[in-house]
Design a protein around this motif. Sequence first.
Motif, short mmCIF file in Angstrom:
data_model
loop_
_atom_site.label_atom_id
_atom_site.label_comp_id
_atom_site.label_asym_id
_atom_site.label_seq_id
_atom_site.Cartn_x
_atom_site.Cartn_y
_atom_site.Cartn_z
N ASP A 1 -18.21 41.76 28.44
CA ASP A 1 -17.36 42.84 27.92
C ASP A 1 -17.70 44.13 28.68
O ASP A 1 -18.51 44.93 28.20
N GLN B 1 -16.41 46.90 28.99
CA GLN B 1 -16.10 48.18 28.34
C GLN B 1 -16.98 48.44 27.13
O GLN B 1 -16.69 49.36 26.35
N LEU C 1 -17.39 55.54 30.27
CA LEU C 1 -16.71 54.91 29.14
C LEU C 1 -16.42 55.92 28.03
O LEU C 1 -15.42 55.81 27.32
#
Length: 303
Positions: A143, A145, A176
Motif C-alpha cells: 500500500d 499510499q 503523502l
Amino acid sequence: MATVSEALSIALDHHIAGRVAEAETLYGRILEAVPGHPGASHLMGLLLAQTGRAAAALPHLNAAVAGDPASPTYHLNRGKVQNALGRTAGAAASWLATLRLQPDHAEAAERLATALRLLAETAFDSGALASAAALYERVLALDPQNLPAAFDGAMAAKGLGRLHEAARLGGLAARLDPTLLRARMAEAEARRALGQTERAIAALRPAVALDPAQGGCWASLCLLRNDLGQRGAAVVAGRRAALAAPADTGLLVRLAAAQRIAEKPRPAPAAERGGLSLDPASAVLHLAHGVPLDAGHALAGVG
C-alpha cells in the motif's frame, strides 16, 4: 425452525443495522445451542468490543480462534482486542499468526510493526525495531499510499541509525500529507546528520510556510543556516523561533548560539535575556549568555 446459519445471518443483519441488543440476543442464543461456534463467537466478540466491553469480548474471540485457527480475520480481530486491553505481546502474536496465514495482509503487517516498535521502545530491543522497520517497508510495498507506515517507518529507521532510509520515508510521509510537519522535521534531521544541509533546508521550507508559528522548525533552520555559515539567516531563523515559542529556553539557546557565532560583537540578545528571566537557574542559558553561575544557581541546576 431457523438453522444456525440462518440465525447467524439474521443476527448479523441486526448488528450491521445498529440493532445491537437484538444482535447480542441472537448471538447468545446461537452460542447456547452450539457452544464455541466460531462465527457466532467472533461476531459476539466484535459486538462486545464495539460497545466498550473489550474484556468480555476476548474470551469469545479466543473461542473463535480455537474453533477455526485457519481464519486470518479471527486472529486479526483478537489482536485488536488484546491491544485495546494493553496486552501488546499477545496482540503481536495474533497479528503474526494473521500474516502467516495471509502474508499480504497489509493491516496485520502495519499493526504488528507498530506493536513491535512499541515493545522495542520499552525493552530497548533493536531486533524488534529492525523487524518493525522491515514490516513497514512490507506495508508500503502493498500500500504505497499508507501514511502511518511511511511516518512510523521513518521513526523506526531513525531509531536504528538508518539515516538514508529515515530521510526517504520522512520525505514520503510529507508528500503523502503536506501538513504533517513532524514528517518534514524527521526528514530534515536525517538529512542534516547525513551532511545534506541544503536538502534539509528544502524539507523545512514548506513547513514554516504552512505554519510560521512552528518554533521547532525555525530552530532547526537556525542550526542548518549556521552549518552553511549563513550567520545572518541563522539569526533571523533563531529570532522567528524565539517569537514562536518565547517560553522555550531550548530555542532561545539556539538563538543565542547563532548570534554569538556572528562576527559582530553585540550585547546579549533580547530573546536570550528573556530566557534568563523565564528560567534564571538555567545553567545552559547562563553559559550561552556568558554569565557565570553563582554557587546557589549551580546547585539549583543539579539533580
